[in-house]
Design an enzyme around this catalytic site. Structure first.
Site, mmCIF file in Angstrom:
data_model
loop_
_atom_site.group_PDB
_atom_site.id
_atom_site.type_symbol
_atom_site.label_atom_id
_atom_site.label_comp_id
_atom_site.label_asym_id
_atom_site.label_seq_id
_atom_site.Cartn_x
_atom_site.Cartn_y
_atom_site.Cartn_z
ATOM 1 N N SER A 1 0.854 -1.189 0.000
ATOM 2 C CA SER A 1 0.000 0.000 0.000
ATOM 3 C C SER A 1 0.889 1.238 0.000
ATOM 4 O O SER A 1 1.711 1.390 -0.897
ATOM 5 C CB SER A 1 -0.949 -0.019 1.204
ATOM 6 O OG SER A 1 -1.894 1.023 1.103
ATOM 7 N N THR A 2 0.773 2.100 0.997
ATOM 8 C CA THR A 2 1.540 3.346 1.019
ATOM 9 C C THR A 2 3.039 3.073 0.923
ATOM 10 O O THR A 2 3.593 2.322 1.711
ATOM 11 C CB THR A 2 1.259 4.130 2.315
ATOM 12 O OG1 THR A 2 -0.145 4.234 2.504
ATOM 13 C CG2 THR A 2 1.872 5.525 2.246
ATOM 14 N N HIS B 1 -2.499 -1.065 -3.509
ATOM 15 C CA HIS B 1 -3.686 -0.240 -3.306
ATOM 16 C C HIS B 1 -3.586 1.030 -4.155
ATOM 17 O O HIS B 1 -2.829 1.948 -3.846
ATOM 18 C CB HIS B 1 -3.821 0.149 -1.832
ATOM 19 C CG HIS B 1 -4.114 -1.011 -0.937
ATOM 20 N ND1 HIS B 1 -3.818 -0.998 0.417
ATOM 21 C CD2 HIS B 1 -4.654 -2.226 -1.183
ATOM 22 C CE1 HIS B 1 -4.187 -2.147 0.955
ATOM 23 N NE2 HIS B 1 -4.692 -2.911 -0.007
ATOM 24 N N MET C 1 -0.212 1.084 5.280
ATOM 25 C CA MET C 1 -0.974 1.331 6.500
ATOM 26 C C MET C 1 -2.113 0.329 6.632
ATOM 27 O O MET C 1 -2.685 -0.109 5.647
ATOM 28 C CB MET C 1 -1.539 2.753 6.478
ATOM 29 C CG MET C 1 -2.415 3.098 7.670
ATOM 30 S SD MET C 1 -3.109 4.754 7.546
ATOM 31 C CE MET C 1 -4.366 4.681 8.826
ATOM 32 N N ASP D 1 -4.475 -4.946 5.904
ATOM 33 C CA ASP D 1 -4.813 -5.754 4.744
ATOM 34 C C ASP D 1 -3.614 -6.635 4.363
ATOM 35 O O ASP D 1 -2.502 -6.142 4.205
ATOM 36 C CB ASP D 1 -5.195 -4.863 3.556
ATOM 37 C CG ASP D 1 -5.765 -5.664 2.398
ATOM 38 O OD1 ASP D 1 -6.385 -6.712 2.649
ATOM 39 O OD2 ASP D 1 -5.586 -5.227 1.243
#
Length: 358
Positions: free
Chosen positions: A180-181, A206, A299, A302
């Site tokens: 993600s991030t 993501h 973050m 998931d």
């Protein structure tokens, strides 16, 4: 009381500034400290009070968003969430923004249906919260804010967990990866270090709809692997990388000895679509001990339970370590569950995978 994340909204549209402000301030952990119609006005406001996060449009008068972003990152780094329209040209520019240091990219919130408004709110507020935790030089990381309680589905809404895992024999190896991030740069570095003859790789990063194709194309241009945005029914084979399309879940499937992917609609899982848990669960079911799973920076949680399911199925599992993670959320949650057989820095992962495969 935890300190609220202070956000500066920069967009040349008064309607968009008002809409974004309303969405952000609906979250008790976020405060809009001001808005700006262009980067020149934004600079003046930053000189008076430094925000924790900036939301930034790309196309604006007097100074474009990319120029503003580069100036910010070179002079006084502040976490930036780029909010872009989903045109082809816009996605290419937004991908360039990631290279310049933007923490997150999201599409402009849809306002045409209740479901889309709610999902846009979730993704926008989560993007701001994630950006507030990004490690930037010369800047203190904001205190994490508790996530507002929203409907949160598990991977069960897309695929039921297998009651037991069978050892799968005589099947090709496969790699599944979630991030993600900070993941766009992490994935880029991971793939660049891999030789062409590696097992097929399925990736969930993501990102919103419209951006994953540009992301896949940019990766295809810089590494020795074939990288593309996944389409339903695509085969996954040696030397090929499939990126889950934004706003769609991606599942790994097996037909005989061959792997393929299923791309499908569905609700947000762990507040995301695509979801890492969905990909990992499908890999546990259809690849099992032939899979290797990597969970990178990001973050939230998931992928944590999915990585555990992979481990339980006999797959090899790896989580990125804290020092090399931009946001040590997803890997940390997996480590808490004892889902990762190995915890290692990003720059060691490619060589580890190659050595494992012999």
């Amino acid at each position: 009381m935890k300190k609220k994340i202070r956000v500066l909204v920069v967009d040349d549209s008064a309607v968009v500034r008002q809409s974004l402000s309303s969405i952000l301030e609906s979250d008790p952990g976020i405060e809009v400290m001001g808005t700006a119609a262009d980067p020149i006005i934004a600079v003046k406001k930053i000189m008076k009070e430094i925000p924790d996060v900036i939301t930034l449009d790309i196309e604006m008068p007097r100074m474009d968003g990319l120029t503003f972003l580069r100036k910010i990152m070179s002079q006084h780094p502040i976490p930036v969430v780029v909010i872009s329209s989903l045109t082809t040209e816009g996605t290419e520019v937004a991908m360039k923004a990631l290279e310049y240091g933007a923490s997150e990219i999201i599409g402009k919130p849809a306002m045409n249906a209740a479901q889309f408004i709610n999902e846009s709110k979730i993704m926008l507020c989560d993007a701001v919260k994630a950006a507030a935790q990004v490690k930037l030089k010369r800047r203190k990381i904001a205190t994490p804010v508790a996530t507002t309680v929203k409907p949160k589905y598990s991977a069960d809404v897309i695929l039921n967990k297998a009651s037991s895992f069978k050892q799968i024999i005589d099947t090709e190896k496969v790699v599944v990866l979630g991030a993600s991030t900070g993941g766009t740069e992490a994935i880029r570095n991971f793939l660049k270090d891999l030789p062409p003859k590696v097992p097929g790789i399925a990736i969930v990063q993501h990102m919103p709809e419209g951006f994953t194709k540009s992301f896949a194309n940019s990766l295809n241009n810089i590494c020795g692997l074939e990288v593309k945005e996944a389409e339903n029914g695509d085969k996954l084979y040696q030397g090929r990388v499939l990126i889950a399309p934004g706003s769609k879940h991606m599942l790994l499937k097996r037909v005989g000895k061959e792997y393929m992917v299923e791309v499908k609609e569905g609700p947000l899982v762990n507040r995301h679509r695509p979801s890492v848990d969905v990909l990992f669960r499908s890999a546990a079911r259809y690849a099992g001990n032939n899979a290797t799973g990597f969970l990178l920076t990001g973050m939230g949680n998931d992928g944590a339970k999915g990585l555990l399911e992979l481990k339980e199925s006999g797959a090899h599992t790896v989580a990125q370590d804290e020092a090399s993670s931009i946001v040590f959320g997803m890997p940390k949650e997996a480590i808490k569950l004892d889902a990762a057989e190995k915890v290692m820095p990003l720059d060691k992962m490619a060589s580890y995978l190659v050595s494992r495969l012999g």
